[in-house]
Design a protein around this motif. Structure first.
Motif, PDB file in Angstrom:
ATOM      1  N   ALA A   1      12.581  56.209  50.629  1.00  0.00           N
ATOM      2  CA  ALA A   1      11.704  57.383  50.639  1.00  0.00           C
ATOM      3  C   ALA A   1      10.372  56.991  51.256  1.00  0.00           C
ATOM      4  O   ALA A   1       9.983  55.816  51.272  1.00  0.00           O
ATOM      5  N   LEU A   2       9.673  58.013  51.752  1.00  0.00           N
ATOM      6  CA  LEU A   2       8.343  57.834  52.318  1.00  0.00           C
ATOM      7  C   LEU A   2       7.369  58.610  51.434  1.00  0.00           C
ATOM      8  O   LEU A   2       7.542  59.813  51.220  1.00  0.00           O
ATOM      9  N   VAL A   3       6.348  57.914  50.904  1.00  0.00           N
ATOM     10  CA  VAL A   3       5.395  58.539  49.970  1.00  0.00           C
ATOM     11  C   VAL A   3       4.014  58.563  50.612  1.00  0.00           C
ATOM     12  O   VAL A   3       3.656  57.674  51.406  1.00  0.00           O
ATOM     13  N   ARG A   4       3.226  59.605  50.236  1.00  0.00           N
ATOM     14  CA  ARG A   4       1.859  59.741  50.751  1.00  0.00           C
ATOM     15  C   ARG A   4       1.004  60.377  49.658  1.00  0.00           C
ATOM     16  O   ARG A   4       1.420  61.334  49.011  1.00  0.00           O
ATOM     17  N   THR A   5      -0.167  59.811  49.527  1.00  0.00           N
ATOM     18  CA  THR A   5      -1.086  60.315  48.492  1.00  0.00           C
ATOM     19  C   THR A   5      -2.086  61.276  49.113  1.00  0.00           C
ATOM     20  O   THR A   5      -2.447  61.146  50.284  1.00  0.00           O
ATOM     21  N   VAL A   6      -2.472  62.262  48.299  1.00  0.00           N
ATOM     22  CA  VAL A   6      -3.509  63.240  48.676  1.00  0.00           C
ATOM     23  C   VAL A   6      -4.507  63.316  47.516  1.00  0.00           C
ATOM     24  O   VAL A   6      -4.106  63.591  46.374  1.00  0.00           O
ATOM     25  N   THR A   7      -5.811  63.060  47.744  1.00  0.00           N
ATOM     26  CA  THR A   7      -6.842  63.033  46.685  1.00  0.00           C
ATOM     27  C   THR A   7      -7.812  64.191  46.909  1.00  0.00           C
ATOM     28  O   THR A   7      -8.284  64.406  48.043  1.00  0.00           O
ATOM     29  N   PHE A   8      -8.057  64.937  45.841  1.00  0.00           N
ATOM     30  CA  PHE A   8      -9.020  66.045  45.902  1.00  0.00           C
ATOM     31  C   PHE A   8      -9.977  65.922  44.714  1.00  0.00           C
ATOM     32  O   PHE A   8      -9.539  65.820  43.563  1.00  0.00           O
ATOM     33  N   SER A   9     -11.263  65.942  44.971  1.00  0.00           N
ATOM     34  CA  SER A   9     -12.305  65.816  43.914  1.00  0.00           C
ATOM     35  C   SER A   9     -13.315  66.933  44.104  1.00  0.00           C
ATOM     36  O   SER A   9     -13.844  67.139  45.213  1.00  0.00           O
ATOM     37  N   GLN A  10     -13.597  67.648  42.981  1.00  0.00           N
ATOM     38  CA  GLN A  10     -14.583  68.727  43.019  1.00  0.00           C
ATOM     39  C   GLN A  10     -14.944  69.080  41.573  1.00  0.00           C
ATOM     40  O   GLN A  10     -14.072  69.137  40.704  1.00  0.00           O
ATOM     41  N   ARG A  11     -16.266  69.306  41.377  1.00  0.00           N
ATOM     42  CA  ARG A  11     -16.775  69.681  40.046  1.00  0.00           C
ATOM     43  C   ARG A  11     -16.402  68.648  38.997  1.00  0.00           C
ATOM     44  O   ARG A  11     -16.035  68.950  37.879  1.00  0.00           O
TER      45      ARG A  11
END
Length: 502
Positions: free
Chosen positions: A140-150
């Protein structure tokens, strides 16, 4: 002998070597091409999968951002579950800033701990991570996505399957293998045909020709085909066999000429002895023959004889005169005189000969006929000599047909200077192995059945002395045919003899 010659093995070995020399590089090239295309295709599909994964991660990032701004966790979960249903996406896992799971979709629940560690690493480094992993035994191919707010940070891990790459690679490899096999099979057939046509068959023909020459057959000619070197070799071989055949023919001609000279010498000795014998007994034969001739003439002159009897007496007298002349001319076999006759008409002499042989032909059941046009044909031989020539040939034809048959005398004018006649029978013919000896003196094929072997020798001597030629123009089954060619003469008066009727 049925032993196999090495020709096939030799040429087959040469053809096989050339075939392998053509085929092995093609096999190597196809194999290297397959390996290269497999690697290139895999890399291309891997890059395509990575690009699709980045695009999907962007969608996930947008979905997370909208839900975080509203502070709606349930909306976040719903959007993640919906995005996790995309094609070739195994699942999506969302983690808070401490690595605690917010949502992990079903297919990747068993790998939540491993994905949580990846999420914490992404938070600590502040960068997006993409890498290959084995989850649940599948690539499998994995990818991270990071979101920061408030003050809220969410890390999503998108997992895309790579197992289809292996399936696609296997399918492509099978297709490539089948195409390669078909290409190799076609190439092998073409190479085999080309190598056999350009090298194998021409070389085999040359080898077979060499073997035939070794067995004494110099008439062999190999085809000038194939590669240029083989064509040159075939031309040189054909020139060599032609030279050898010419040399052997020249040698055989010399040997035949030497044998003919030896036969002529032997014949000359034999004819010389015959001449001496004939000269010594000619007087003994001539004396009683003269008595027979005189009495036949005297009886024929007496009155009171019926015409048939008088005709028979005239026949006895005429033929006795002829026998006297024949006895006198027997010496011509050993020392033929120059023939200076007044000429004769061929058809009339032919009728005399067939009439004289009529009783014997009727007894044997032989029919006779003369074929010629109406124009008379005159030759330089006088009637006596021409009668002797035709008589010997017709007598041989009659003796060759004891159970019936046919004698045909065919007369023709060859040109303004020469004429010819043929005497043909329906007998067994002359065997080809005896044809070259039939004009030799004392040669006979009848063995104990009679024959001195002088008839055709006398014919040949008379015709040759007159400037003509006699030849056997047909042998074997279906009868024999002798052709006599003589110089033509102007129309001349006949000898005055009465035509003989039998």
């Amino acid at each position: 002998m049925n032993a196999r010659r090495p020709t096939g093995r030799g040429t087959m070995g040469l053809t096989l070597q050339l075939w392998l020399m053509l085929l092995v590089p093609i096999v190597l090239a196809v194999t290297l091409y397959g390996a290269a295309i497999h690697s290139t295709r895999h890399q291309f599909l891997r890059r395509q999968a990575s690009a699709e994964l980045r695009h999907h991660a962007s969608l996930v990032e947008a979905a997370i951002g909208g839900a975080v701004e509203r502070g709606q966790v349930e909306l976040l979960k719903m959007r993640i579950e919906r995005l996790a249903q995309a094609d070739r996406i195994l699942g999506i896992a969302a983690f808070d800033e401490h690595g605690g799971p917010i949502l992990v979709t079903d297919p990747i629940v068993g790998a939540s701990a491993e994905l949580a560690a990846l999420a914490r690493r992404a938070l600590s480094t502040g960068a997006e991570i993409e890498e290959e992993r084995t989850l649940g035994g599948a690539p499998a191919l994995v990818r991270t996505v990071t979101f920061s707010q408030r003050g809220l940070s969410v890390v999503a891990v998108v997992v895309r399957e790579l197992r289809y790459l292996d399936a696609f690679a296997r399918s492509s490899n099978r297709g490539l293998a089948l195409a390669g096999a078909a290409l190799l099979a076609a190439t092998a057939l073409i190479a085999a045909f080309a190598s056999r046509a350009t090298v194998g068959r021409p070389a085999g023909a040359i080898v077979a020709g060499v073997e035939r020459v070794a067995r004494g057959d110099l008439g062999v000619k190999v085809p000038e085909a194939g590669a240029e070197e083989l064509r040159r070799l075939a031309r040189a071989f054909n020139a060599m066999t032609a030279s050898l055949a010419e040399a052997r023919a020249h040698l055989e001609q010399e040997q035949a000429a030497r044998a003919a000279v030896e036969r002529k010498l032997q014949q000359a000795h034999a004819l010389s002895a015959v001449g001496q014998v004939v000269a010594s007994i000619g007087h003994e034969i001539g004396s009683p023959l003269g008595v027979i001739l005189a009495r036949a003439r005297r009886l024929a002159d007496q009155p009171g004889w019926p015409e048939p009897a008088r005709g028979e007496l005239e026949t006895i007298a005429t033929q006795s005169e002829r026998i006297s002349r024949v006895v006198a001319r027997l010496l011509s076999v050993a020392r033929p005189p120059r023939i200076l006759g007044r000429g004769s008409e061929v058809a009339q002499v032919a009728r005399e000969v067939l009439s004289f042989l009529g009783p014997e032909c009727r007894q044997r059941g032989i029919t006779t006929r003369i074929e010629h046009d109406e124009a008379p044909v005159h030759v330089v031989l006088d009637a006596d000599h021409l009668f002797q020539v035709m008589f010997n040939l017709c007598l041989n034809a009659a003796q060759a047909q004891p159970r019936g048959g046919e004698i045909t005398v065919r007369i023709e004018q060859r040109d303004a200077r020469r004429a010819a006649f043929e005497i043909e029978d329906r007998g067994p013919g002359v065997p080809p192995d005896l044809a070259e000896h039939i004009f030799d003196a004392f040669f006979t094929s009848r063995g104990d059945r009679g024959g001195t072997g002088l008839g055709l020798a006398i014919v040949e001597g008379i015709v040759r002395e007159a400037g003509g030629a006699v030849e056997l123009v047909r042998t074997g089954r279906g009868g024999a045919c002798f052709r006599v060619t003589l110089p033509r003469a102007a129309a001349a008066p006949l000898t005055g003899r009465a035509e003989v009727r039998a």
